[in-house]
Design a protein around this motif. Structure first.
Motif, PDB file in Angstrom:
ATOM      1  N   VAL A 140       0.835  -1.200   0.000  1.00 17.32           N
ATOM      2  CA  VAL A 140       0.000   0.000   0.000  1.00 17.32           C
ATOM      3  C   VAL A 140       0.871   1.252   0.000  1.00 17.32           C
ATOM      4  O   VAL A 140       0.636   2.187  -0.779  1.00 17.32           O
ATOM      5  CB  VAL A 140      -0.975  -0.010   1.198  1.00 17.32           C
ATOM      6  N   LEU A 141       1.900   1.291   0.844  1.00 22.67           N
ATOM      7  CA  LEU A 141       2.740   2.490   0.920  1.00 22.67           C
ATOM      8  C   LEU A 141       3.547   2.701  -0.359  1.00 22.67           C
ATOM      9  O   LEU A 141       3.707   3.838  -0.812  1.00 22.67           O
ATOM     10  CB  LEU A 141       3.659   2.426   2.137  1.00 22.67           C
ATOM     11  N   VAL A 142       4.047   1.629  -0.950  1.00 21.76           N
ATOM     12  CA  VAL A 142       4.793   1.764  -2.202  1.00 21.76           C
ATOM     13  C   VAL A 142       3.875   2.260  -3.312  1.00 21.76           C
ATOM     14  O   VAL A 142       4.227   3.171  -4.065  1.00 21.76           O
ATOM     15  CB  VAL A 142       5.478   0.428  -2.593  1.00 21.76           C
ATOM     16  N   LEU A 143       2.693   1.677  -3.410  1.00 17.62           N
ATOM     17  CA  LEU A 143       1.756   2.122  -4.443  1.00 17.62           C
ATOM     18  C   LEU A 143       1.328   3.576  -4.214  1.00 17.62           C
ATOM     19  O   LEU A 143       1.220   4.356  -5.155  1.00 17.62           O
ATOM     20  CB  LEU A 143       0.532   1.216  -4.487  1.00 17.62           C
ATOM     21  N   ARG A 144       1.121   3.947  -2.963  1.00 25.77           N
ATOM     22  CA  ARG A 144       0.648   5.296  -2.655  1.00 25.77           C
ATOM     23  C   ARG A 144       1.738   6.345  -2.848  1.00 25.77           C
ATOM     24  O   ARG A 144       1.537   7.367  -3.480  1.00 25.77           O
ATOM     25  CB  ARG A 144       0.123   5.351  -1.209  1.00 25.77           C
ATOM     26  N   TYR A 145       2.928   6.101  -2.294  1.00 28.32           N
ATOM     27  CA  TYR A 145       3.946   7.145  -2.264  1.00 28.32           C
ATOM     28  C   TYR A 145       5.010   7.009  -3.348  1.00 28.32           C
ATOM     29  O   TYR A 145       5.695   7.977  -3.643  1.00 28.32           O
ATOM     30  CB  TYR A 145       4.592   7.214  -0.880  1.00 28.32           C
ATOM     31  N   TYR A 146       5.150   5.845  -3.941  1.00 33.22           N
ATOM     32  CA  TYR A 146       6.094   5.697  -5.047  1.00 33.22           C
ATOM     33  C   TYR A 146       5.390   5.890  -6.387  1.00 33.22           C
ATOM     34  O   TYR A 146       5.871   6.598  -7.244  1.00 33.22           O
ATOM     35  CB  TYR A 146       6.769   4.333  -4.993  1.00 33.22           C
ATOM     36  N   LEU A 147       4.225   5.263  -6.542  1.00 36.00           N
ATOM     37  CA  LEU A 147       3.483   5.378  -7.793  1.00 36.00           C
ATOM     38  C   LEU A 147       2.409   6.457  -7.751  1.00 36.00           C
ATOM     39  O   LEU A 147       1.736   6.693  -8.748  1.00 36.00           O
ATOM     40  CB  LEU A 147       2.842   4.047  -8.166  1.00 36.00           C
ATOM     41  N   ASP A 148       2.201   7.078  -6.592  1.00 27.28           N
ATOM     42  CA  ASP A 148       1.227   8.157  -6.452  1.00 27.28           C
ATOM     43  C   ASP A 148      -0.178   7.708  -6.846  1.00 27.28           C
ATOM     44  O   ASP A 148      -0.927   8.439  -7.493  1.00 27.28           O
ATOM     45  CB  ASP A 148       1.658   9.379  -7.262  1.00 27.28           C
ATOM     46  N   GLN A 149      -0.536   6.488  -6.451  1.00 28.99           N
ATOM     47  CA  GLN A 149      -1.861   5.958  -6.736  1.00 28.99           C
ATOM     48  C   GLN A 149      -2.857   6.469  -5.698  1.00 28.99           C
ATOM     49  O   GLN A 149      -2.503   6.711  -4.545  1.00 28.99           O
ATOM     50  CB  GLN A 149      -1.845   4.427  -6.657  1.00 28.99           C
ATOM     51  N   THR A 150      -4.105   6.615  -6.099  1.00 29.27           N
ATOM     52  CA  THR A 150      -5.161   6.989  -5.158  1.00 29.27           C
ATOM     53  C   THR A 150      -5.549   5.747  -4.361  1.00 29.27           C
ATOM     54  O   THR A 150      -5.229   4.618  -4.737  1.00 29.27           O
ATOM     55  CB  THR A 150      -6.404   7.515  -5.895  1.00 29.27           C
TER      56      THR A 150
END
Length: 184
Positions: A140-150
């Motif tokens: 979740v953190l990688v997707l949120r803060y690395y890929l900037d996903q909602t």
């Protein structure tokens, strides 16, 4: 997806017939491969394993191309395949914890060797803390803060509820904060 222009590549594949599938996948490969390897590397912490995970995702896309209801969903399929493939590799113990990957890209201009050493130490400490998180929190953190996903995009990629994404993000950030405070 934010920051990734893939619509035009996929639009070219909208009319893909059986012989056009390689062209459509080739367009996606050129536009998404590097980003997906970066995503996988953050999840499995090993570049070679990350490249294998991404390759497997593209092979799966080729095999399942005709089953895709909407070719524009191919990027989402690849995201899910990479996340799931990374999780499978970690469960099987095929990824190494080398700690050599960098979460934050190195800036072009350097202030000094001492500054670089301190920066590298901070990045290494942060990455070690991230790799100690439970898998779902790390995802979740990688997707949120690395890929900037909602949160909605993350829920779709991980195939979990919106509330689950919020819960894992909150717990992951709290764990990182505790880890950071304990190390300081």
């Amino acid at each position: 997806m934010k920051g990734v222009s893939h619509v035009s590549d996929v639009d070219a594949a909208d009319d893909a017939g059986p012989r056009d599938v390689p062209d459509a996948v080739s367009l996606l490969y050129r536009s998404q491969h590097r980003r997906l390897v970066g995503l996988a590397a953050l999840l499995v912490d090993d570049r070679a394993t990350a490249e294998d995970v991404v390759q497997d995702a593209f092979v799966g896309l080729c095999r399942n191309w005709r089953r895709l209801r909407d070719p524009a969903a191919a990027t989402g399929y690849l995201n899910r395949a990479v996340v799931n493939g990374g999780r499978d590799r970690l469960r099987r113990g095929r990824a190494s914890a080398t700690g050599r990957l960098r979460m934050v890209p190195r800036p072009e201009g350097r202030a000094s060797a001492e500054h670089d050493a301190v920066e590298r130490d901070v990045q290494d400490r942060l990455w070690r803390a991230v790799t100690r998180l439970p898998l779902r929190q790390r995802q979740v953190l990688v997707l949120r803060y690395y890929l900037d996903q909602t949160e909605a995009e993350i829920a779709d990629i991980l195939q979990v509820s919106h509330g689950s994404v919020k819960r894992h993000a909150s717990r992951g950030l709290e764990a990182l904060a505790r880890s950071w405070e304990a190390a300081s």
